[in-house]
Scaffold this active site. Structure first.
Site, PDB file in Angstrom:
ATOM      1  N   HIS A 101     -36.782 -12.045   6.226  1.00 56.85           N
ATOM      2  CA  HIS A 101     -36.249 -11.910   4.870  1.00 56.85           C
ATOM      3  C   HIS A 101     -35.511 -13.173   4.457  1.00 56.85           C
ATOM      4  CE1 HIS A 101     -33.154 -10.305   7.613  1.00 56.85           C
ATOM      5  NE2 HIS A 101     -32.227 -10.638   6.717  1.00 56.85           N
ATOM      6  N   PHE A 102     -35.541 -13.402   3.170  1.00 59.36           N
ATOM      7  CA  PHE A 102     -34.820 -14.522   2.575  1.00 59.36           C
ATOM      8  C   PHE A 102     -33.690 -13.959   1.727  1.00 59.36           C
ATOM      9  CE2 PHE A 102     -38.917 -16.282   3.557  1.00 59.36           C
ATOM     10  CZ  PHE A 102     -38.637 -17.569   3.960  1.00 59.36           C
ATOM     11  N   HIS A 103     -32.489 -14.500   1.930  1.00 60.64           N
ATOM     12  CA  HIS A 103     -31.351 -14.162   1.074  1.00 60.64           C
ATOM     13  C   HIS A 103     -31.347 -15.149  -0.085  1.00 60.64           C
ATOM     14  CE1 HIS A 103     -29.128 -11.562   3.989  1.00 60.64           C
ATOM     15  NE2 HIS A 103     -29.808 -12.284   4.859  1.00 60.64           N
ATOM     16  N   GLN A 155     -29.234 -12.970  12.244  1.00 61.05           N
ATOM     17  CA  GLN A 155     -30.222 -12.015  11.717  1.00 61.05           C
ATOM     18  C   GLN A 155     -29.860 -10.622  12.214  1.00 61.05           C
ATOM     19  OE1 GLN A 155     -34.291 -12.436  13.123  1.00 61.05           O
ATOM     20  NE2 GLN A 155     -35.106 -11.461  11.280  1.00 61.05           N
ATOM     21  N   ASP A 157     -29.282  -6.787  -2.174  1.00 55.19           N
ATOM     22  CA  ASP A 157     -28.646  -6.569  -0.879  1.00 55.19           C
ATOM     23  C   ASP A 157     -27.550  -5.518  -1.048  1.00 55.19           C
ATOM     24  OD1 ASP A 157     -26.885  -6.911   1.472  1.00 55.19           O
ATOM     25  OD2 ASP A 157     -28.089  -8.698   1.863  1.00 55.19           O
TER      26      ASP A 157
END
Ligand SMILES: [Zn+2]
Length: 157
Positions: free
Chosen positions: A106-108, A100, A32
Site C-alpha cells: 500500500h501507498f500512503h 509496515q 486511512d
C-alpha cells in the site's frame, strides 16, 4: 489472489467497511482509519502482494494491475495536492522494521498543510558511513544486487 486473514483484502471484499475515494477492477483507494493528516489516503492493489518486491515482472494482467496502481497513486497525490493541500507525502513501507503494519502492499498519500516542513520518518544524516571505503562497499553491494535482479527478471534492457 487474496489472503482471507488480510485486513486490506477484507476491505477490498467489502467484509470490512472503508470510505472509498477511487475503485476500479484492479485498485482501491480509501481513507486511512488512523489519518496522519485529514485526507490521508491509502492506495492498494486488489491483488494480495505483501510488499513491493512481490510486484509482478512478467507481462500479464497482473502487470497491468501494477501499472494502474502506480498511475492511481500518482493521480491521488496530484488530486490531493492540487485541490486542498499545500504539499503531499507518498510513503510506502516494506517489512515490520520499516513500519509496515499490514502486509498488503500500500501507498500512503498524506496531504500536508502550512509552511512548516514536517519531520520526515527518517533522520537525515543518521546513517553516516565510517568513510569512503564503507560508502563504496554499500554502493557495490546494491549495484551488484540490482544488476543481478535485472538480469534475472530481464525487464530493463
Ligand atoms: Zn491482502
Amino acid at each position: 489472489m487474496k489472503d482471507p486473514n488480510c485486513l486490506f483484502c477484507k476491505i477490498i471484499d467489502g467484509v470490512l467497511p472503508s470510505v472509498k475515494v477511487y475503485e476500479s477492477a484492479n485498485v482501491l483507494a480509501f481513507l486511512d482509519v488512523n489519518p496522519v493528516e485529514k485526507g490521508h489516503v491509502l492506495v492498494v492493489p486488489k491483488r494480495h502482494w505483501p510488499t513491493i518486491a512481490d510486484l509482478p515482472v512478467s507481462d500479464s494482467c497482473d502487470i497491468r494491475c501494477a501499472e494502474e496502481l502506480m498511475y492511481i497513486m500518482r493521480v491521488v497525490a496530484k488530486a490531493v495536492s492540487s485541490s486542498f493541500a499545500d504539499g503531499v507525502n507518498v510513503l510506502q513501507a516494506n517489512g515490520g522494521c520499516a513500519g509496515q503494519t499490514v502486509p498488503h502492499l500500500h501507498f500512503h498519500v498524506i496531504p500536508r498543510y502550512g509552511k512548516e516542513p514536517v519531520q520526515p520518518v527518517w533522520r537525515s544524516g543518521a546513517g553516516k558511513y565510517t568513510g569512503e571505503e564503507e560508502r563504496d562497499l554499500f554502493a557495490k553491494r546494491i549495484s551488484e544486487a540490482v544488476n543481478c535482479i535485472v538480469a534475472e527478471e530481464r525487464i530493463v534492457k
